[in-house]
Design a protein around this motif. Sequence first.
Motif, mmCIF file in Angstrom:
data_model
loop_
_atom_site.group_PDB
_atom_site.id
_atom_site.type_symbol
_atom_site.label_atom_id
_atom_site.label_comp_id
_atom_site.label_asym_id
_atom_site.label_seq_id
_atom_site.Cartn_x
_atom_site.Cartn_y
_atom_site.Cartn_z
ATOM 1 N N GLU A 1 0.761 -1.259 0.116
ATOM 2 C CA GLU A 1 -0.154 -0.004 0.132
ATOM 3 C C GLU A 1 0.874 1.315 0.026
ATOM 4 O O GLU A 1 2.024 1.202 0.387
ATOM 5 N N PRO A 2 0.252 2.573 -0.343
ATOM 6 C CA PRO A 2 1.076 3.710 -0.380
ATOM 7 C C PRO A 2 1.805 3.824 1.240
ATOM 8 O O PRO A 2 0.943 3.652 1.961
ATOM 9 N N GLY A 3 3.095 4.216 0.981
ATOM 10 C CA GLY A 3 3.800 4.551 2.456
ATOM 11 C C GLY A 3 4.272 3.340 3.033
ATOM 12 O O GLY A 3 4.670 3.627 4.224
ATOM 13 N N LEU A 4 4.145 2.005 2.723
ATOM 14 C CA LEU A 4 4.332 1.158 3.565
ATOM 15 C C LEU A 4 5.169 0.070 2.583
ATOM 16 O O LEU A 4 4.818 -0.520 1.505
ATOM 17 N N ALA A 5 6.535 -0.318 3.115
ATOM 18 C CA ALA A 5 7.239 -1.376 2.371
ATOM 19 C C ALA A 5 7.596 -2.413 3.586
ATOM 20 O O ALA A 5 7.824 -2.094 4.680
ATOM 21 N N ILE A 6 7.507 -3.544 3.140
ATOM 22 C CA ILE A 6 8.031 -4.896 3.975
ATOM 23 C C ILE A 6 9.400 -5.474 3.643
ATOM 24 O O ILE A 6 9.725 -5.744 2.269
ATOM 25 N N LEU A 7 10.258 -5.595 4.547
ATOM 26 C CA LEU A 7 11.400 -6.018 4.205
ATOM 27 C C LEU A 7 11.773 -7.368 4.647
ATOM 28 O O LEU A 7 11.202 -7.738 5.746
ATOM 29 N N THR A 8 12.896 -8.049 4.194
ATOM 30 C CA THR A 8 13.078 -9.541 4.560
ATOM 31 C C THR A 8 13.796 -9.642 5.717
ATOM 32 O O THR A 8 14.715 -10.407 5.554
ATOM 33 N N ALA A 9 13.660 -8.784 6.992
ATOM 34 C CA ALA A 9 14.376 -9.162 8.174
ATOM 35 C C ALA A 9 13.374 -8.794 9.286
ATOM 36 O O ALA A 9 12.580 -7.882 9.046
ATOM 37 N N GLY A 10 13.605 -9.508 10.575
ATOM 38 C CA GLY A 10 12.940 -9.074 11.670
ATOM 39 C C GLY A 10 13.625 -9.364 12.948
ATOM 40 O O GLY A 10 14.690 -9.266 12.873
ATOM 41 N N ARG A 11 12.776 -9.821 13.893
ATOM 42 C CA ARG A 11 13.181 -9.816 15.088
ATOM 43 C C ARG A 11 14.371 -10.867 15.281
ATOM 44 O O ARG A 11 15.194 -10.774 16.270
ATOM 45 N N ARG A 12 14.177 -11.949 14.556
ATOM 46 C CA ARG A 12 15.244 -12.856 14.674
ATOM 47 C C ARG A 12 16.698 -12.767 13.886
ATOM 48 O O ARG A 12 17.426 -13.310 14.087
ATOM 49 N N ASP A 13 16.710 -11.501 13.422
ATOM 50 C CA ASP A 13 17.848 -11.157 12.392
ATOM 51 C C ASP A 13 18.466 -9.943 12.868
ATOM 52 O O ASP A 13 19.791 -9.618 12.731
ATOM 53 N N LEU A 14 18.089 -9.016 14.022
ATOM 54 C CA LEU A 14 18.665 -7.947 14.295
ATOM 55 C C LEU A 14 18.157 -7.205 15.736
ATOM 56 O O LEU A 14 17.242 -7.758 16.314
ATOM 57 N N SER A 15 19.111 -6.308 16.196
ATOM 58 C CA SER A 15 18.923 -5.832 17.510
ATOM 59 C C SER A 15 17.328 -4.953 17.405
ATOM 60 O O SER A 15 17.278 -4.169 16.545
ATOM 61 N N PHE A 16 16.570 -4.996 18.584
ATOM 62 C CA PHE A 16 15.489 -4.096 18.697
ATOM 63 C C PHE A 16 15.282 -3.679 20.010
ATOM 64 O O PHE A 16 14.290 -3.273 20.486
ATOM 65 N N ASP A 17 16.021 -4.191 20.851
ATOM 66 C CA ASP A 17 16.268 -3.922 22.393
ATOM 67 C C ASP A 17 16.182 -2.333 22.685
ATOM 68 O O ASP A 17 15.727 -1.973 23.830
ATOM 69 N N GLN A 18 16.870 -1.456 22.072
ATOM 70 C CA GLN A 18 17.108 -0.205 22.472
ATOM 71 C C GLN A 18 16.411 0.756 21.363
ATOM 72 O O GLN A 18 15.915 1.914 21.906
ATOM 73 N N CYS A 19 16.145 0.244 20.049
ATOM 74 C CA CYS A 19 15.364 1.173 19.229
ATOM 75 C C CYS A 19 15.027 0.222 18.097
ATOM 76 O O CYS A 19 15.835 -0.935 17.804
ATOM 77 N N MET A 20 14.289 0.724 16.974
ATOM 78 C CA MET A 20 14.043 0.088 15.837
ATOM 79 C C MET A 20 15.301 0.119 15.050
ATOM 80 O O MET A 20 15.960 1.293 14.943
ATOM 81 N N PRO A 21 15.619 -0.602 14.155
ATOM 82 C CA PRO A 21 16.524 -0.529 13.125
ATOM 83 C C PRO A 21 16.272 0.570 12.098
ATOM 84 O O PRO A 21 15.187 1.173 11.899
#
Length: 434
Positions: free
Chosen positions: A330-350
């Motif tokens: 939809e306009p204004g939203l893209a879905i990327l191929t990485a999530g919680r299992r791949d990167l840090s999110f304990d201090q802020c969003m990637p």
Amino acid sequence: MKRMWNKGIDLDFVLDASCKGFPLAAEPCAVSQLGQRGWSLLDDALAYPVAVLRRPALTHNLAWMQDFVQRKGVALAPHGKTTLSPELFRMQLQAGAWGLTFANVHQLRVGLVAGVQRAIIANQLLSDTDLDGLDLLLRQHPQAQVWFLVDSLVQLDLLVDWGRRRESNRCWDVLLELGIAGYRTGCRTHEQALVLARAMAASPSVRLGGVECYEGGLGQCDSAHDIEAVSVLVRSVQALVQQIDAQNLWGRDEVLLSAGGSAVFDLVIPMLKMQVKSRPVQGVLRSGCYVTHDHWNYARYLKLVEAREGLSASLQPALEIWTRVQSVPEPGLAILTAGRRDLSFDQCMPMPVRWAVRGHRGADAMQATPGSWKVKALSDQHAHMVFDAEGVWPQVGDRVALGISHPCTTFDKWRWMAIIEDDGRICGAISTHF
């Protein structure tokens, strides 16, 4: 591919289809030989998502921190729990690190096999399993020197009891930890610490080698506050060290003083450089995240370090998670191929930091992401990136690099990471052993 083993640690880790990010159709490859394949990140040679380390930034950070400690007249024992990577440990030692720091005996084992000769376990050891393990490692690596922390008489009794039950004359090298009320481990008062120091001096089970503290929990990314809070801790440690020295409680010919997280490490230098009357002092800084730095938390703290030190620049972010745009539903939203299992999110969003249009290759293909691109949420395997629908749209198949905060909790999600040049060429790799 023949693997080389050393007491259970694979010294030339083999990448194959079991490793996230390595292409399933490719022949297995030793970490040390990945750079010889002629692959490029922007050729889509690897499977997305893929964790990468930018070699120029990595090399810069190794040299910068070593130069910093040399100018300050202290030693560096980076915290190995950040990466738990033998390849990065070797790079740190080759750059001039005095030793490495670890959080437990398992991590120490990885470091010793990688060639570490001096190590601090910045934690209390007290269980039979850990003490048995450390005793075994010290017998397997007789040239290694290892210190761990003690902060209570109860722990000291457990160390004595272990030796009695094991009929062992092992004498552990230890550091007394002075803590902070309301924070983590460590003696809370000088009185407690001195009672403990006297007991250690009288015990055949330990040698009191110095004093340790951790200042990182005091930081609030406010220079006025951080300077005052850390200075109080520094003065407290200095006073305790002088009292221990006056009572001749040390168990070694050299006093080891250690501190230093990755946020306000410059503020503990006065403690590490203090002197005592009875013997020489070795100050050891333990900062670990400098090796890759990050894109937010430590980056904002480093701006304050730069201001306090009069520096125009310091560390550079080296770690990125490269993803593909898999859907623009939809306009204004893209879905990327990485999530919680791949990167840090304990201090802020990637944070989207670079992107490359589908099919574009080479250094010119990588460009800074538009300012409106933000990751607003993560699923287990997806990043939800919003963007200004009136501006530049990401397209399905485009590549987006995500910067992270707090590298420690990204490294433990990967068994390996590719090392790339700034144009995307893959020049090497590292393995992790969490």
